[in-house]
Motif scaffolding. Structure first.
Motif, PDB file in Angstrom:
ATOM      1  N   GLN A 303      54.830  30.753  49.621  1.00 28.48           N
ATOM      2  CA  GLN A 303      54.372  31.569  48.498  1.00 28.48           C
ATOM      3  C   GLN A 303      54.305  33.045  48.867  1.00 28.48           C
ATOM      4  N   GLU A 306      57.818  34.317  48.666  1.00 23.17           N
ATOM      5  CA  GLU A 306      58.234  34.475  47.273  1.00 23.17           C
ATOM      6  C   GLU A 306      57.661  35.753  46.669  1.00 23.17           C
ATOM      7  N   ARG A 332      56.070  36.508  36.769  1.00 25.12           N
ATOM      8  CA  ARG A 332      56.857  35.682  37.680  1.00 25.12           C
ATOM      9  C   ARG A 332      56.038  35.094  38.829  1.00 25.12           C
ATOM     10  N   ARG A 333      54.891  35.676  39.144  1.00 33.75           N
ATOM     11  CA  ARG A 333      54.180  35.236  40.338  1.00 33.75           C
ATOM     12  C   ARG A 333      52.797  34.640  40.093  1.00 33.75           C
ATOM     13  N   GLU A 335      51.028  32.691  37.721  1.00 35.82           N
ATOM     14  CA  GLU A 335      50.787  31.283  37.398  1.00 35.82           C
ATOM     15  C   GLU A 335      51.369  30.362  38.461  1.00 35.82           C
ATOM     16  N   ARG A 336      52.505  30.721  39.009  1.00 39.72           N
ATOM     17  CA  ARG A 336      53.138  29.886  40.046  1.00 39.72           C
ATOM     18  C   ARG A 336      52.248  29.795  41.268  1.00 39.72           C
ATOM     19  N   THR A 339      48.912  27.926  40.490  1.00 43.25           N
ATOM     20  CA  THR A 339      49.096  26.480  40.391  1.00 43.25           C
ATOM     21  C   THR A 339      49.172  25.842  41.778  1.00 43.25           C
ATOM     22  N   LEU A 369      57.966  22.685  40.405  1.00 41.71           N
ATOM     23  CA  LEU A 369      57.656  24.104  40.248  1.00 41.71           C
ATOM     24  C   LEU A 369      58.357  24.949  41.302  1.00 41.71           C
ATOM     25  N   VAL A 370      58.174  24.592  42.569  1.00 39.24           N
ATOM     26  CA  VAL A 370      58.706  25.451  43.644  1.00 39.24           C
ATOM     27  C   VAL A 370      60.214  25.283  43.825  1.00 39.24           C
ATOM     28  N   THR A 374      62.476  31.886  41.885  1.00 43.24           N
ATOM     29  CA  THR A 374      61.328  32.746  41.619  1.00 43.24           C
ATOM     30  C   THR A 374      61.641  33.766  40.541  1.00 43.24           C
TER      31      THR A 374
END
Length: 374
Positions: A303, A306, A332-333, A335-336, A339, A369-370, A374
């Motif tokens: 993360q 990313e 882009r970053r 919520e990802r 989560t 998700l991942v 990204t």
């Protein structure tokens, strides 16, 4: 022209060195600082999944850091034989041409990343930190701990979970303990260790190991969080050895190598999510300074990488450092990363509560998700 021409990156961990590399390689003047007097990452090893490997490849360091790749996860019983219960294929979240997972020595990875940033053109200064900063509409004035000063278009706070940059820009969020602690040890790899195996049950929530190279691994034991700050290195070694006695199979060989107190560390699991946005004007937080998760899903490093990739892309493709750029970064970053942190905490909480939980569902959600770009 890109949105920035002169950037300060505070923190030479994964997020900081990746950002410095991407910007410097594109011609941006980058000062990269770290409070430590030398590049020496804490911890023993790191598990990097495919989405993180994808970013390492983008930075041109994948071949240098490819420690020990593997494509499955083993589950073993805490019984006298260390019985293998299941062998689960790991998802290749970085794409079919990358391993699912790679185990890496943290110190070697830290050195490689710092060297890559310098090779790209970043100016690295160790033993240095930001003493104060003030900003206006066109830049940030920074005073450093060595008495020097500079003015920058942007300051990137990549200075970790205890981020001083976070406090300097008035963000009061701090990491919270999740209720678990972990012993880690770095040592030789027995031939029987060819991937990560996890043992659930016994005196620990998790007893696991991960190969980090042809001859090395790191092993770990997760327990209830305890105040072990007063422990000497010898005490930590003895405690880890005693806990490891309950685990067998490859653990028998690993335990026999646990003889050096200097290889054992103990840390508490913590979590943090700074609410969006992560910037205050021309100062932005990334990596553990903005979001930190316990290692239950092994996504912290990925993360951070990313964050660096997205921030670098936006800074180089935009011509103005404005709310449009920051809105895109948040979209882009935030919520990802949020989560991933919440899922990492949920997995640990199920164990603390001795609750079964929907582990397959949680893992499927994070994998999907991942696996997305990204």
């Amino acid at each position: 022209m890109p949105a920035v021409s002169h950037v300060l990156v505070a923190g030479a961990g994964l997020a900081g060195t990746a950002t410095a590399t991407g910007l410097a390689a594109a011609g941006v003047i980058v000062d990269l600082i770290d409070v430590k007097p030398e590049i020496a990452a804490l911890g023993s090893g790191i598990t990097m999944q495919g989405n993180g490997l994808r970013e390492l490849r983008r930075l041109g360091v994948l071949d240098a850091v490819l420690g020990y790749p593997f494509d499955s996860l083993g589950l073993r019983a805490p019984d006298p034989a260390g019985t293998l219960l299941a062998e689960i294929p790991d998802a290749r979240t970085g794409g079919p041409d990358l391993p699912a997972t790679v185990g890496l020595p943290r110190r070697a990875l830290a050195r490689i990343m710092a060297d890559r940033a310098v090779a790209a053109g970043a100016r690295l200064r160790l033993g240095t930190m930001v003493s104060s900063l003030s900003q206006d509409g066109s830049g940030v004035d920074v005073l450093f701990s060595d008495g020097s000063a500079g003015r920058y278009d942007l300051v990137v706070g990549a200075d970790g979970i205890r981020s001083a940059t976070r406090r300097m820009i008035g963000i009061s969020n701090e990491p919270r303990p999740t209720g678990m602690g972990i012993f880690r040890a770095f040592g030789p790899r027995p031939a029987s260790v060819t991937r990560t195996d996890l043992y659930y049950g016994g005196p620990c929530y998790i007893a696991g190991y991960c190969p980090t190279g042809a001859d090395t691994l790191y092993a770990y034991l997760v327990e209830d969080a305890r105040d072990r700050a007063a422990m000497t290195p010898a005490d930590r070694l003895a405690a880890m050895w005693n806990l490891a006695e309950a685990y067998h199979g490859p653990w028998d060989e690993i335990r026999a190598t646990l003889t050096d107190p200097g290889t054992v560390s103990y840390t508490l699991f913590e979590a943090l999510v700074v609410p969006a946005p992560w910037n205050r004007g021309r100062v932005v937080l990334i990596g553990d300074a903005a979001h930190a998760c316990p290692p239950t899903l092994a996504q912290g490093g990925s993360q951070a990488l990313e964050d660096a990739a997205v921030l670098t892309e936006l800074l180089l493709s935009a011509t103005t450092l404005d709310d449009v750029l920051w809105t895109a970064f948040t979209a882009r970053r935030f919520e990802r990363a949020k989560t991933v942190v919440e899922a990492s905490c949920q997995l640990g909480q199920w164990q603390l509560d001795h609750e079964q939980g929907d582990l397959p569902g949680l893992m499927a959600t994070i994998t999907a998700l991942v696996s997305q770009p990204t």
